[in-house]
Design an enzyme around this catalytic site. Structure first.
Site, short mmCIF file in Angstrom:
data_model
loop_
_atom_site.label_atom_id
_atom_site.label_comp_id
_atom_site.label_asym_id
_atom_site.label_seq_id
_atom_site.Cartn_x
_atom_site.Cartn_y
_atom_site.Cartn_z
N LYS A 132 0.87 -1.18 0.00
CA LYS A 132 0.00 0.00 0.00
C LYS A 132 0.90 1.23 0.00
CE LYS A 132 -1.97 3.20 2.72
NZ LYS A 132 -1.99 4.17 1.66
N GLU B 296 8.47 0.60 11.86
CA GLU B 296 9.38 1.74 12.01
C GLU B 296 8.51 2.97 12.15
OE1 GLU B 296 10.97 5.00 11.34
OE2 GLU B 296 11.66 4.34 9.36
N CYS C 94 11.98 10.80 9.54
CA CYS C 94 11.62 10.25 10.85
C CYS C 94 12.78 10.35 11.84
CB CYS C 94 11.14 8.82 10.71
SG CYS C 94 12.28 7.75 9.82
N GLU D 260 6.89 15.22 17.30
CA GLU D 260 7.47 15.08 15.97
C GLU D 260 6.74 16.03 15.01
OE1 GLU D 260 8.94 11.49 13.05
OE2 GLU D 260 6.96 11.28 13.97
#
Length: 496
Positions: A190, A266, A301, A399
């Site tokens: 996906k 992750e 990230c 974040e």
């Protein structure tokens, strides 16, 4: 060949987009008939219609993957067979590097120069790495009692689902696909709805490389439909994911609610960068810090967005860091001279900008803090350095996933380590010191999957990448990634 700005624009104008999924080796329309308009964030122009797949499409893709796996043309082929086709796949990726780079640039706004020079060639090289690695893997014959022999082999899991993040669409897909395919699995991917086209092209190139139809399928659409369906699917044996911690937690629940499928997650990060006064080259540390926090628009990230500097060198470092940040001025992603491109969407830029405005209210904007309009788009944000905010401020704790970094002083090594570890994440960290003893001592205490000493965000094909705490589990890259997509089988033979 390096292209000029005009050449990239001409190539972009000639691009053909096809937002249909690839199932069983062919392009098909989503069963729902629905599509999602995909805009280029750098211009606001609609470039494609992504087909909005649902449960029926996921079922068809998983069935195609299962049929291919059971047929054995890929799963039971020798490692040499898979190696040759992965090497051919890598060659086709190199041939289509500019096309793949343009897809990612036009989809999510990254500078095409970086996508063409780094992402596409790196992806090709990684398929070669795993193609070679799988042929060199060894099975085990452990010690057993007389009259018996045990063979311990690593076996493919079957059907693997992969959910890809939008910040590095081609590379992150490759990080999962290359080891999964090398091990003999069939895969359903996906891609991110924000950036699907490079993964769709990969599926077409795989067929041309001789990878059997059904081994690599791509199902487009929203995570709430496609991602959820894959995570709950009873015939998916393993799911690999890169994305937010919030979604990673949801996937864990889905796995438990369905067939207890394996997971490799992750997830988010909020990485620190510690600058000690005994750093050998403060200017280099500042330049690397700017790369670590602003490269790829800060949409990384493992971005080192929390920078802690020993107080005695704090003023000098801050000045050098602000100077280095100017190399990442935003501009048209098709311009080879652009420092950073557009954020993935104006909506995401709105969220990042709101954070900057709150930081402006609560602290100091030491550099940047503007939002230029380029090509009629408001998806661009200047690299922004924040100081003088409390330790519990969101720029320290959340974040942001944009070109925003916070800098704060520290007075002792213990304080620096405590501040670095004061986060629910544990993906990466960096530190700068001229002392080998300190490098060993501090890196051992930092809770992070990768600690970079006298550089930032270091990674390579031979070293595992992943995190601790709420940054997830499982590792990408290196031969250890094969462990995500295989498991041990013991075959015990008794004759005495």
């Amino acid at each position: 060949m390096t292209r000029s700005y005009d050449e990239w624009k001409a190539a972009a104008a000639a691009m053909e987009f096809d937002g249909r999924p690839v199932i069983g080796g062919v392009r098909v329309a989503a069963r729902s008939g629905e599509t999602i308009a995909k805009t280029n964030p750098a211009t606001g122009e609609v470039v494609s219609q992504i087909h909005a797949c649902g449960q029926e499409d996921v079922d068809a893709a998983v069935a195609a993957a299962r049929a291919a796996y059971e047929a054995g043309e890929w799963s039971r082929a020798g490692a040499g067979f898979r190696r040759e086709r992965l090497l051919a796949f890598a060659g086709l990726i190199e041939e289509h590097a500019d096309e793949l780079a343009l897809f990612d640039s036009l989809d999510m706004g990254k500078p095409v120069r970086e996508a063409a020079a780094i992402d596409a060639p790196g992806s090709a090289a990684l398929y070669r790495f795993y193609g070679e690695a799988i042929e060199k893997a060894e099975d085990l014959i452990p010690v057993t009692p007389p009259g018996s022999t045990a063979l311990v082999t690593r076996e493919a899991l079957g059907v693997v689902a992969v959910i890809v993040a939008w910040n590095y669409p081609l590379e992150i897909a490759t990080w999962k696909l290359a080891p999964a395919l090398a091990a003999g699995n069939s895969v359903v991917v996906k891609p991110p709805v924000e950036a699907s086209h490079s993964t769709l092209l990969l599926a077409e190139l795989a067929i041309r490389a001789g990878i059997p139809a059904g081994v690599l399928n791509v199902v487009t659409g929203r995570g709430s439909a496609v991602g959820r369906s894959l995570a709950l699917h009873e015939d998916v044996d393993m799911l690999a994911f890169t994305g937010s911690t919030e979604v990673a937690k949801q996937l864990q629940q889905y796995a438990g609610q369905s067939n207890m499928k394996r997971l490799a997650l992750e997830a988010g990060g909020k990485s620190s960068n510690l600058i000690f006064a005994d750093c050998d080259d403060l200017r280099l540390a500042a330049q690397k810090a700017a790369f670590g926090s602003f490269y790829n628009q800060g949409e990384v990230c493992s971005a080192n967005s929390r920078i802690f500097v020993e107080r005695s060198v704090y003023p000098e470092f801050l000045e050098l860091y602000a100077e280095a940040a100017r190399a990442y001025a935003p501009g048209d992603p098709l311009d080879p001279e652009t420092g950073i491109g557009a954020l993935v969407s104006e909506a995401h830029a709105d969220t990042v900008w709101a954070t900057i405005e709150r930081a402006r209210r609560d602290g100091t904007i030491a550099a940047g803090g503007t939002r230029p309009e380029i090509n009629g788009s408001r998806a661009f944000i200047e690299p922004t350095i924040v100081t003088d905010v409390p330790a519990d401020h969101e720029v320290h704790t959340r974040e942001i996933f944009g070109p925003v970094a916070v800098v704060a002083p520290f007075d002792s090594e213990d304080e620096a380590v405590a501040r670095a570890n004061e986060t629910p994440y544990g993906l990466a960290a960096s530190l700068w010191t001229g002392s080998l003893a300190r490098a060993h001592r501090v890196s051992q205490r930092l809770v992070a999957g990768t600690v970079s000493v006298n550089t930032v965000d270091a990674l390579g094909f031979t070293t595992p990448f992943g995190g601790f705490k709420q940054s997830g589990f499982g590792r990408d890259l290196s031969v250890h990634a094969l462990e995500n997509y295989t498991d041990y089988k013991t075959t015990w033979m008794q004759w005495g």
